[in-house]
Structure formats: structure tokens, C-alpha cells
Design an enzyme around this catalytic site. Structure first.
Site, short mmCIF file in Angstrom:
data_model
loop_
_atom_site.label_atom_id
_atom_site.label_comp_id
_atom_site.label_asym_id
_atom_site.label_seq_id
_atom_site.Cartn_x
_atom_site.Cartn_y
_atom_site.Cartn_z
N ASP A 1 29.93 -43.82 32.42
CA ASP A 1 30.86 -42.77 32.80
C ASP A 1 31.01 -42.59 34.30
O ASP A 1 31.46 -41.55 34.75
CB ASP A 1 30.44 -41.46 32.15
CG ASP A 1 28.94 -41.25 32.21
OD1 ASP A 1 28.24 -42.06 32.84
OD2 ASP A 1 28.47 -40.26 31.62
N ASP B 1 12.25 -26.21 34.90
CA ASP B 1 13.05 -26.27 36.13
C ASP B 1 13.51 -24.90 36.61
O ASP B 1 13.55 -24.64 37.82
CB ASP B 1 14.28 -27.17 35.90
CG ASP B 1 13.88 -28.58 35.51
OD1 ASP B 1 14.06 -29.51 36.30
OD2 ASP B 1 13.34 -28.75 34.39
N ASP C 1 41.21 -49.56 22.01
CA ASP C 1 41.15 -50.62 23.03
C ASP C 1 39.96 -50.37 23.95
O ASP C 1 39.24 -49.37 23.82
CB ASP C 1 42.48 -50.72 23.79
CG ASP C 1 42.77 -49.49 24.65
OD1 ASP C 1 41.91 -48.59 24.73
OD2 ASP C 1 43.87 -49.42 25.24
#
Ligand SMILES: Nc1nc2c(c(=O)[nH]1)N[C@H]1C(S)=C(S)[C@@H](COP(=O)(O)OP(=O)(O)OC[C@H]3O[C@@H](n4cnc5c(=O)[nH]c(N)nc54)[C@H](O)[C@@H]3O)O[C@H]1N2
Ligand SMILES: Nc1nc2c(c(=O)[nH]1)N[C@H]1C(S)=C(S)[C@@H](COP(=O)(O)OP(=O)(O)OC[C@H]3O[C@@H](n4cnc5c(=O)[nH]c(N)nc54)[C@H](O)[C@@H]3O)O[C@H]1N2
Ligand code: SF4
Ligand SMILES: [Mo]
Length: 748
Positions: free
Chosen positions: A37, A241, A482
Site C-alpha cells: 500500500d 504505548d 485486474d
């Protein structure tokens, strides 16, 4: 995710360099890799109409931005496992019996069935799950059609990755910033670990910053590759965190290391924040995080005093029970230290003024308020839903020119878990049709048992894919997509960077594979709304978007490597921030009006569970595979044949485990089979589980769904109570109690 490196002023309007003279019979194209990505600029070599090689761009800006997934893309897309023609289910759902049909037949039936579902249950009974990442994008057309038809129930993997970060960042300063790597002095990675085969542009960017003397701080329970090259490594306990950032702020505020002038002029809620931060003396933070007070203070001082510093986006805080507070604290650190929208800091880029953004294509304004109000999950977990983002409409228009500005496509989503519950018949109303576009929905969220139930309870499932994923195996129609070699693309920085990069089509798609553009155009037609996608081709659609620039896509693609609007810093001095107050909201008026704590806070881990004495997290990306994909490619699979847990030598000894042994890992939600890999980079009592495993070579259909029911991490992750973030409703994937059960040898 974001674009390539060097997107800052140096790259503005960078033009294509003359190509090296190709070998006879070899043509080259300029493309953007979408095998993950990050959209690396690459060159494809084409012989006799087929791509034979992918290499990195000739442009020095993008040199060496290529990895094993990009290089093997031609083999991946030529693999015999690829779905080349539309398939219709003929047996029971999940029985693995398919019949080849034409696109016309498929779309006529899909349209008729979707219209019946909408007539019976309302448009909100139609959900779409997608991820812009692999498909490059769906151009905003999926949202556009849903908005006109009346369904707010669009979900995506970005709920766990950047889309949600974008939405949460905006609560504080109205936009999602991008680091100015070219000029920064210090990079802080909260668990993020880019590598040579994982987001290589960011990895290369970090190397460049280090080479010119910039600092690197890494927070990671494991000695990751980035931790190994860091100036400071903070081996914090998994999932802590948010508490760690409270500690940093305690040091920064106590020692007056913040930007007092910026705080005084441009923020609100500083005194409230200070009171909250005072609840976190370093002794408490050290106890929660397992990192010494001295090291915490050292890192905080480095970040605040050696700046401008950046905290690049990280998926780690996107996937924790304290996620909203964690992402807010990133934002707050950036703001109080004066790093917002300054060179070397974090740029708030806005939209390119002359190119139509996907947000505008999406047309969120046409979805009636009554339908927006039905968006699933918005009542309990509103932050990235229409409801949670509503107060930003006016400020976004004021500052960035668009009332609906969808960043990383994550700003107006339904809550995935709530959608799965409604699909399973446990919601406020039924959801009966799911379109899954370039997203392995079954494996791509938490609580896989619920998702399975949800899929089995659908009247219509349409999947557009490359391969028969476990999700596709449960569909009514599998339509061939595709690949990035076979379509043009205009990368728009995911509405996050005001940066555009073109990708030329390198070859024709095989069989009857079609782009997401063509797919959505056919859907609009099948719903008797062809006017919603009036452009005859993808190129014509791009021409329309580029009209303000006065250039057609073909020319744009042949001229530019990258095109960006001139980058201006400190734009807020003219416009204010795109928040209700126009200031940086350290105390969030939006969270407060939604009924949440307006300040970041810390939720403790639930008490230890004696039956599940170890902790696990999902993650540590594998070089060979992008997310749940790629396991069908022999060249890649040979390098990483099996799913492996990582465990420290001492914990392996305590559990009497051998290298290579097969075990079962169990949590209160589910179990997976997995092979043991003993790593001295792991801390004791922590187990790493890789994301997204299934084995395409094994039997399809209900049974094990090609191993998904045996190996996928989503079976271990719950989405309730202590394991769900409150404000966004995203699951906690970093720190789940687990246990390891040995398998008899015969089952290994
Ligand atoms: N349990 C759990 N869930 C997670 C995560 C986790 O660690 N654990 N990670 C999260 C993260 S960080 C992310 S980014 C998301 C990712 O979510 P997604 O980006 O949706 O990734 P996948 O779920 O692997 O599904 C992508 C599918 O797209 C197909 N595909 C590839 N290229 C094309 C294409 O060109 N056209 C079409 N039509 N299809 C294509 C692939 O075959 C694959 O099946 O998942 C999130 N979900
Ligand atoms: N080859 C390859 N590259 C990829 C992808 C892929 O699938 N394959 N996926 C792409 C995508 S969509 C994403 S989102 C990124 C993800 O890539 P990264 O952001 O690098 O994420 P991970 O590799 O899952 O984990 C990074 C580090 O987080 C640490 N960690 C685990 N739990 C915690 C915690 O609670 N706190 C902290 N501070 N650290 C923790 C792990 O030990 C690990 O070293 O990679 C991208 N790049
Ligand atoms: S990091 Fe690899 S897979 Fe991702 S875009 Fe770049 S070359 Fe492609
Ligand atoms: Mo991600």
C-alpha cells in the site's frame, strides 16, 4: 497508506527523466506498485504484451524503492490460481461448486437481487467491505453509489490501519499530517518497523535521516530491525504505548520542553491536559510500561529538544484498547512541541486545489441525514462514523474547502464489528448483501467466528478478487479483478498528502479481469443509475478530475513522476485549524459532545487470566506477503512456507517447546495451529502471531476454508469489552492473554 519518500518541496512537480534506451523488443512503462500500500514508483519492462520485469524507478528520488513483492508481481499475476472469469455459486454457500458465467449475466442477476434486498429491507441492508490498498483505490465510486442509493454501511480494513488514525487526528487539529522526512532531525517509531521488504520507501527514508545524523527512537517490546538500528530503544510492555506517551508528556511539561508560544496562541485545554498528565509520574509509567524512568525521560527529552521531530503514523496504536487516546497523544505531542506544519515536522497538506479529490467523487452530501443516522456502530463507537465527524464539516469547509474530506478513506466508515453483528442477525436491522472488493473480509478483522456467521447469513455476497480467498469461497459471485500492471492509476496520496503520482497501464488484463472502476460502473448500470458513473473509461474519469490543471491523464502520466501543489507551512496562521474552535484541541470538544472523556486517558489491562498465562499480539509483517495475500505464489511461499509464532528462548524452555514444533495457540476467542520459531529478539512471555494465514493449496469450501479456520489470526482476536477501544470500537490486537497447547506428533 501513504506515498513514496521525498514528497516534500524538493519533489514538487518532479518530471519524468529520459528513459535509458531499452533493449530491442522491450518497452518500458512508468508504474506504481500496488503489491502493498505504499505505491513505490517502479519501471515495468514489457515484451510481447506481457510484463517480464519490474524494477525500481530511474528517478533518483525513488531509487531502490522496490521489494520482493513488487519484483515477483508478474509471476503472482500470471499464477494459474488467478480467477480470470466471473464465477457463480451453484451448490450450497461454501460448497465450492462454481459455474463460469458472463459479466452481463452476473451483473444482471446481482442488480436484480440487490434491488430486491433494498426493496425488502432498505438500502442500509447493503454493506460494502473494501480496502483501497491492494486495488490502489476504488476511486470513491463505491461510496458515491452507496450514498446515492442510501446505504451508510461501508467498512474497510482501514478501520484498523491509518483510516482510523486519520479520523482521530482530526479531532485534535482537523487534518492527518505527514512527516517531512527530508528535513526532520528525529524519527520516533511507536512499534512501526519498516524494512527492506516492508514499506521500503520509509525504510530508505529512515536510512537517509540517520546518514545525515538524525536520531531514531524506537518503542517496541521486541528487538525489531528498526530497534536494532535505533539511537534509543524502549522495550515497552505490549499494549502500553498510551501510558508511555503520558510519561513523555509528563517530562516535557514538567521540564518546559514544549513550545510555549505555540501552546499559548494555538491550543485550548492545556491546563486540563496538564492535570491529566500529572496523574502519570514516571514511577507509575515505568511500572505500567516496564521501561525505566531514566530511559523514558531520555527519550522524551530527545524528542522534544532535538526537533523538529516526527512521529510517523503507525498501525500499532491503531489496534489497541487505548487506541483513541494513543492516537490523540501522538497528535498532542506533535502540537505542544511545536512540530505541526513546520519544515522537518508534520505537514498538514490539505487538498490539491486543481484536482478533484476522491472525497468530492464520493458525494457524502447526498446521503440523507436519516440514512447517515443509521450507520451501524455510530451510537456506541462514533469516532470515525458520520456522527463522530459531523462537527468537523463546517471547519473542514472553512480551512480545506470541502465539507466532507475523507482521509485514508477512514473518516466516514461504519463500525466493522457492528456491521458483522447486523449481518449475523444481531443488529438493529438486517444487513443482507455484502460486496467485498479486494478485501479478504473473513480474515481481515477481529472475531472471525462472528464474521463467518455473518457471511453465512447473507442473501447475496459479491467478491472481486484475484484468487479464491476464504472470503470468496463463501460468495455468490466471484468476479475477476485486474492488477496494477493491467490498469492506469492516479495515486492521490489517499487524500492524506496533496500529492499525485501517475501509473501507466503496462499490459492488457488476462481473461475477463476488470478494474474496480469498471466494476462500479457496471453496478451503477445494474441498479438503473448509470448516470452515477458517467465516464466511459477510467482514463476519461481521470481527465475529468484533472480538468482544473488543464492536462489530460495521458499527458500527465507521460510528463510527471510526481505532482504536488506548492507546499506551504504554517497555513493555520491564515486559516486557523479545521476544528470547531479553530485551535488545536488538546481537550477535544468533539469527544466531549459525543459523551467521552475529552482528554486522553489510560485503561489498565484486565486482571491476569490464570488459564491464559502468556500474552500474544498479531503482527510483524512478513517480507513475502501483503496481509492475507500472496500465499499462492510458489516463489514467495518457498521462502516462508508456514505460519510461525515467535517466542523467547526462556519461554520456549519453560513451555518445553522445540524449534519447528507444531502447537495450538488458544485465547478466549479461538485457536490456531502454528509452528514454533524461537527468537532471541522476543521478550519473555510474549508470543507473536502472524496476520492472515491460510493455505490456498488446501481444500476449498466449508471444512477449513483452505486452512483459514485452522491458521488465521482473526480467530484469536475478540471484539468486546476489555478488548475493544471505546471511542472507535476497534479491537485490541496487541496484548491478548493466550496459552500454548502442544499437539500430538501425529497431528503436527
Ligand atoms: N485480524 C487482523 N486483521 C487485520 C490486521 C491484522 O493484523 N489482524 N491488519 C489490518 C491492516 S494493518 C490492514 S492494512 C488491513 C488490510 O486489509 P486488506 O487491504 O483488505 O487486505 P486483505 O484482507 O489481505 O485483502 C486484500 C485482498 O485483495 C486481493 N487483491 C490484491 N490485489 C487486488 C487487485 O488489484 N484487485 C482486486 N480486486 N483484489 C486484489 C488480495 O488477493 C486479497 O485477498 O487489514 C487489517 N486487518
Ligand atoms: N512485507 C510486507 N510489508 C508490509 C505489509 C505486509 O503485509 N507485508 N503490510 C503493510 C501494512 S498494511 C502495514 S499497516 C505495515 C505494518 O508494518 P509495521 O508498522 O512495521 O507493523 P508490524 O510489522 O506488524 O509490527 C511492527 C512492530 O510492532 C511491534 N509491536 C507489537 N506490539 C506492540 C505494541 O503494543 N507496542 C509497540 N510499541 N510495538 C509493538 C512488533 O514487535 C513489531 O516489531 O506494513 C506494511 N508493509
Ligand atoms: S514496498 Fe514492495 S510491495 Fe510495497 S509498493 Fe514498494 S515494491 Fe511494491
Ligand atoms: Mo495496514
Amino acid at each position: 497508506m501513504p506515498g513514496s519518500p521525498s514528497i516534500m518541496p524538493s519533489a514538487v512537480g518532479s518530471r519524468s527523466l529520459p528513459r535509458a534506451h531499452p533493449r530491442p523488443g522491450v518497452e518500458t512503462r512508468k508504474a506504481l506498485c500496488a503489491s502493498c500500500d505504499i505505491a513505490c514508483s517502479v519501471v515495468t519492462e514489457v515484451q510481447k504484451g506481457r510484463v517480464t520485469r519490474v524494477r525500481s524507478s530511474d528517478n533518483p528520488l525513488f531509487k531502490d524503492n522496490i521489494c520482493v513483492k513488487g519484483i515477483t508481481a508478474p509471476k503472482n499475476f500470471a499464477n494459474p490460481e488467478r480467477v480470470l472469469y466471473p464465477q457463480r455459486r451453484v451448490g450450497e454457500r461454501g460448497s465450492g461448486q462454481w459455474q463460469r458465467v458472463s459479466w452481463e449475466e452476473a451483473m444482471a442477476d446481482i442488480g436484480a437481487r440487490l434491488k430486491t434486498i433494498i426493496a425488502q429491507h432498505g438500502p442500509e441492508a447493503w454493506a460494502v467491505s473494501t480496502s483501497q490498498w491492494n486495488t490502489g483505490t476504488d476511486h470513491g465510486l463505491g461510496r458515491r453509489i452507496m450514498n446515492h442509493i442510501g446505504s451508510p454501511n461501508w467498512i474497510s480494513g482501514v478501520a484498523l490501519c491509518a483510516g482510523n488514525t486519520a479520523a482521530v487526528n482530526r479531532l485534535t487539529y482537523g487534518w492527518f499530517p505527514w512527516p517531512d522526512y527530508d528535513n526532520t532531525h528525529c524519527i520516533v517509531l511507536f512499534g512501526h518497523n519498516p524494512g527492506r521488504n516492508s514499506w521500503v520507501p520509509i525504510y530508505n527514508q529512515i536510512q537517509r535521516v540517520k546518514a545525515r545524523g538524525g536520531k531514531l527512537i524506537v518503542l517496541d517490546p521486541r528487538k525489531s530491525e528498526c530497534a536494532a538500528m535505533a539511537d534509543l530503544w524502549l522495550p515497552l510492555k505490549v499494549g502500553t504505548d498510551t501510558a508511555m506517551m503520558m510519561g513523555w508528556l509528563k517530562v516535557i511539561l514538567d521540564e518546559r520542553l514544549y513550545d510555549e508560544d505555540f501552546v499559548a496562541r494555538w491550543t485550548i485545554g492545556f491546563e486540563d491536559l496538564r492535570r491529566r498528565v500529572d496523574e502519570f509520574p514516571l514511577s507509575r509509567v515505568a511500572q505500567i510500561t516496564g521501561v525505566s524512568a531514566e530511559l523514558i525521560a531520555k527519550a522524551a527529552r530527545l524528542y522534544a529538544s532535538q526537533g523538529p521531530s516526527v512521529i510517523p503514523w503507525t498501525p500499532i496504536t491503531d489496534q489497541q484498547r487505548n487506541s483513541t487516546s494513543g492516537i490523540r497523544l501522538h497528535s498532542i505531542l506533535r502540537a505542544v512541541c511545536g512540530y505541526l506544519d513546520v519544515p522537518g515536522g508534520e505537514a498538514l497538506m490539505g487538498f490539491h486545489p486543481d484536482i478533484v479529490p476522491e472525497s468530492a467523487v464520493e458525494m457524502h452530501e447526498v446521503l440523507p441525514e436519516a440514512q447517515k443516522a443509521k450507520q451501524l456502530g455510530a451510537d456506541q463507537h462514533p469516532v470515525f462514523t458520520y456522527r463522530g465527524q459531523a462537527a468537523l464539516r463546517e471547519p473542514l469547509r472553512r480551512v480545506w474547502g470541502h465539507e466532507y474530506a475523507n482521509q485514508a478513506t477512514g473518516c466516514y466508515m461504519a463500525n466493522p464489528s457492528a456491521v458483522f453483528r447486523a449481518m449475523a442477525g444481531q443488529g438493529p436491522y438486517p444487513v443482507k448483501a455484502l460486496f467485498s472488493i479486494g478485501n479478504n473480509t473473513l480474515l481481515g478483522f477481529a472475531n472471525m467466528p462472528l464474521i463467518l456467521k455473518a457471511l453465512l447469513n447473507q442473501e447475496l455476497i459479491v467478491v472481486q478478487e484475484h484468487v479464491m480467498t476464504p472470503t470468496a469461497q463463501l460468495a455468490d459471485y466471484v468476479l475477476p479483478g485486474d492488477s496494477w500492471l493491467e490498469r492506469p492509476w492516479m495515486f492521490d496520496g489517499y487524500g492524506w498528502l496533496s500529492l499525485y503520482k501517475p501509473s501507466q497501464k503496462s499490459m492488457e488484463p488476462p481473461g475477463e479481469c476488470k478494474s474496480t472502476f469498471e466494476f462500479w460502473k457496471l453496478v451503477a448500470g445494474a441498479l438503473d443509475r448509470p448516470e452515477l458513473v458517467p465516464w466511459p473509461t477510467l482514463e476519461a474519469f481521470y481527465d475529468w478530475r484533472l480538468k482544473g490543471l488543464g492536462v489530460a491523464f495521458e499527458t500527465f502520466a507521460s510528463v510527471y513522476e510526481v505532482h504536488a501543489d506548492k507546499l506551504e507551512f504554517r497555513k493555520y496562521e491564515k486559516t486557523g485549524f479545521a476544528t470547531p474552535s479553530g485551535k488545536v484541541e488538546l481537550r477535544s470538544s468533539i469527544l466531549e459532545s459525543l459523551g467521552f472523556d475529552p482528554l486522553p486517558y489510560w485503561r489498565e489491562d484486565p486482571p491476569p487470566d490464570p488459564e491464559y498465562p502468556l500474552m500474544m499480539f498479531t503482527g510483524v509483517r512478513e517480507a513475502e506477503y501483503f496481509q492475507t495475500g500472496g500465499r499462492h505464489v510458489p516463489e514467495l511461499r518457498a521462502r516462508k512456507p508456514e505460519p510461525q509464532l515467535f517466542i523467547s528462548p526462556a519461554t520456549a524452555r519453560a513451555q518445553e517447546l522445540q524449534e519447528g514444533q507444531w502447537v495450538v495457540v488458544e485465547t478466549r476467542t479461538g485457536r490456531v495451529d502454528i509452528q514454533v520459531s524461537i527468537r532471541d529478539t522476543m521478550p519473555d512471555n510474549l508470543v507473536r502471531i502472524p496476520h492472515g494465514w491460510w493455505k490456498p493449496e488446501t481444500a476449498q469450501g466449508l471444512g477449513t476454508l483452505s486452512g483459514a479456520l485452522q491458521y488465521a489470526d482473526a480467530q484469536l482476536c475478540g471484539d468486546e469489552g476489555d478488548y475493544l477501544d471505546h471511542e472507535q470500537g476497534i479491537p485490541h490486537l496487541k496484548g491478548l492473554p493466550c496459552r500454548i497447547v502442544k499437539k500430538p506428533e501425529a497431528l503436527a
